[in-house]
Design an enzyme around this catalytic site. Structure first.
Site, PDB file in Angstrom:
ATOM      1  N   ASP A  28       2.322   6.163  -2.250  1.00 41.37           N
ATOM      2  CA  ASP A  28       2.645   7.356  -1.470  1.00 41.37           C
ATOM      3  C   ASP A  28       3.408   8.443  -2.231  1.00 41.37           C
ATOM      4  O   ASP A  28       3.124   9.631  -2.058  1.00 41.37           O
ATOM      5  CB  ASP A  28       3.435   6.974  -0.213  1.00 41.37           C
ATOM      6  CG  ASP A  28       2.626   6.083   0.716  1.00 41.37           C
ATOM      7  OD1 ASP A  28       1.415   5.933   0.480  1.00 41.37           O
ATOM      8  OD2 ASP A  28       3.206   5.538   1.668  1.00 41.37           O
TER       9      ASP A  28
ATOM     10  N   HIS B   9       0.811  -1.208   0.000  1.00 39.80           N
ATOM     11  CA  HIS B   9       0.000   0.000   0.000  1.00 39.80           C
ATOM     12  C   HIS B   9       0.850   1.267   0.000  1.00 39.80           C
ATOM     13  O   HIS B   9       0.333   2.351  -0.260  1.00 39.80           O
ATOM     14  CB  HIS B   9      -0.925   0.009   1.222  1.00 39.80           C
ATOM     15  CG  HIS B   9      -1.843   1.182   1.265  1.00 39.80           C
ATOM     16  ND1 HIS B   9      -2.833   1.376   0.317  1.00 39.80           N
ATOM     17  CD2 HIS B   9      -1.910   2.238   2.098  1.00 39.80           C
ATOM     18  CE1 HIS B   9      -3.479   2.502   0.585  1.00 39.80           C
ATOM     19  NE2 HIS B   9      -2.942   3.034   1.650  1.00 39.80           N
ATOM     20  N   CYS B  10       2.156   1.162   0.269  1.00 39.36           N
ATOM     21  CA  CYS B  10       2.961   2.365   0.470  1.00 39.36           C
ATOM     22  C   CYS B  10       3.748   2.807  -0.762  1.00 39.36           C
ATOM     23  O   CYS B  10       3.490   3.852  -1.338  1.00 39.36           O
ATOM     24  CB  CYS B  10       3.917   2.158   1.648  1.00 39.36           C
ATOM     25  SG  CYS B  10       3.090   2.031   3.244  1.00 39.36           S
ATOM     26  N   ILE B  11       4.732   2.013  -1.166  1.00 37.45           N
ATOM     27  CA  ILE B  11       5.712   2.489  -2.152  1.00 37.45           C
ATOM     28  C   ILE B  11       5.096   2.782  -3.519  1.00 37.45           C
ATOM     29  O   ILE B  11       5.462   3.768  -4.158  1.00 37.45           O
ATOM     30  CB  ILE B  11       6.880   1.494  -2.277  1.00 37.45           C
ATOM     31  CG1 ILE B  11       7.521   1.285  -0.905  1.00 37.45           C
ATOM     32  CG2 ILE B  11       7.937   2.026  -3.234  1.00 37.45           C
ATOM     33  CD1 ILE B  11       8.628   0.256  -0.903  1.00 37.45           C
TER      34      ILE B  11
END
Length: 441
Positions: free
Chosen positions: A276, A271-273
């Site tokens: 974001d 879900h992040c890299i």
């Protein structure tokens, strides 16, 4: 308001409410409960509440035994009834912050949650956003929604930001041992943030503003995205030169200074890299400033599934004399990283899609993922089940594609029975199983 809330936090009398009981929220709720605070978890998914009531954890980072221990000690409970927010002294928002199909921030979950909190907001509460977002969200979105109640931040209630730092599958660190960056809207809010999180985690790192803390999280993930894109690009260049990028990285990392190893793969997941960095790209438009590194990294990483499928098609054509459109491919690893069950933004889903766009057929095997759950982007793949490994099953495929290098995979069985293997993780070479029919990609 400040003194009374500070004392309640200091004495562990403050009740914490954690909104969103997923990969971030549930481990955080457990860490807070273990530190002595009573905690109420809130989620819109009744299935999660049923699991929690049954003392059954659905998150790898939280054991069912620990969950049961906190429930039985009356330190943790969960509900779908958000009216309970009124009794919470500290309210923490841990909801998703995805991108739209146009790569714009989707703050709908944060905004809806903020409106729910506003409906139950009272004096003397601390509201914390943990969801990753662009600098300014806490003050310009969450605070604005809450202040529409007539209550004022810094006087009637307090607001802060603390970025989540979860790393699923990492057994060396957990929520309580990872340093926690904290910020607040004013010195009183910062003092409350420091006192509260300091009780639950080993190290607290205060910064000067909510926007700074929001930027910290983005910087951490942009750093990783750009460096992974760099080695992915080097992989394609070195492959054309006949150079093994994995050997290059292993040799380069012997330098004791000035170098940090990053590793290529079939694309980015989680879900992040993959998400974001584009929150900052979007926000930077407000200042008419380009974010060329971020956008280029996104392009390179997003192109990796097609690059890998291209290498697969080439290998099938040259080594087996068979077109991808007439081939059956087994993808090993559906999760986005090794030893977890998390498939969010997994490149394996895109690999399946690209293979089948080109006329091939793709199945998957994953010891941690039994079935593809519903996803927003890959609805056509919903319900497909993991294929069990056996010599007969493996030999029935034209090629095996290693997308995620789970430890619980029988690699010798694959090496002995697959007609061809395309390895995007260098797992066979690392295990001393390199053979002529194993191609790195």
């Amino acid at each position: 308001m400040f003194d009374a809330l500070f004392r309640k936090i200091e004495t562990r009398e403050a009740r914490a409410g954690v909104i969103g009981l997923g990969y971030v929220g549930l481990p955080l709720a457990m860490a807070i409960a273990r530190s002595g605070f009573p905690v109420t978890g809130f989620d819109v998914d009744p299935g999660k509440i049923v699991a929690i009531d049954a003392r059954r954890s659905y998150i790898d980072a939280v054991s069912s035994d620990d969950l049961a221990k906190q429930i039985d000690a009356a330190r943790f409970s969960a509900t779908t009834d958000f009216a309970g927010l009124a009794s919470c002294d500290v309210i923490i928002i841990c909801v998703p912050t995805p991108l739209t199909k146009h790569r714009d921030p989707d703050l709908s979950f944060v905004e809806a949650t903020s409106r729910e909190i506003a409906a139950h907001l009272r004096g003397g509460q601390l509201v914390v956003l943990e969801s990753t977002t662009y600098p300014g969200t806490t003050d310009d979105v969450v605070k604005v929604i809450l202040e529409k109640t007539g209550l004022k931040s810094g006087t009637d209630f307090f607001i802060g930001f603390s970025p989540e730092r979860e790393d699923p599958g990492n057994h060396h660190f957990n929520t309580a041992t990872i340093p926690k960056v904290v910020a607040g809207d004013g010195q009183d809010a910062l003092a409350l943030m420091t006192e509260f999180y300091g009780a639950a985690v080993k190290t607290v790192v205060p910064v000067s503003s909510n926007a700074t803390a929001e930027a910290v999280k983005l910087t951490e993930n942009i750093f990783r995205s750009v460096n992974i894109a760099l080695v992915n690009e080097l992989k394609t260049v070195y492959a054309a030169m006949g150079i093994d990028v994995w050997e290059v990285i292993d040799a380069a990392k012997t330098k004791p200074f000035g170098y940090m190893p990053f590793y290529p793969g079939p694309g980015l997941g989680g879900h992040c890299i993959p998400i974001d960095p584009f929150y900052l790209t979007w926000k930077s438009r407000e200042y008419e400033l380009p974010t060329r590194f971020i956008e280029l990294a996104g392009e390179i990483n997003s192109a990796m599934p097609r690059y890998v499928v291209g290498k697969l098609a080439e290998a099938l054509d040259i080594r087996a004399g068979k077109a991808l459109s007439r081939s059956r491919v087994l993808i090993v690893g559906l999760a986005y990283k090794k030893n977890v069950a998390d498939i969010r933004e997994s490149p394996s889903l895109r690999l399946i899609e690209v293979i089948e766009e080109r006329g091939g057929h793709a199945d998957f095997h994953d010891p941690h993922v039994a079935e593809i759950p519903p996803t927003r982007e890959y609805q056509a793949l919903k319900g497909r089940k993991s294929v069990p490994l056996s010599a007969d099953v493996i030999s029935g495929y034209d090629a095996v594609l290693i997308a995620t290098d789970h430890d619980a995979v029988d690699y010798p069985l694959l090496a002995s029975n697959a007609p061809m293997i395309v390895d995007t993780r260098n797992v066979f070479a690392r295990r001393g199983l390199a053979k002529d029919h194993i191609i790195k990609a």
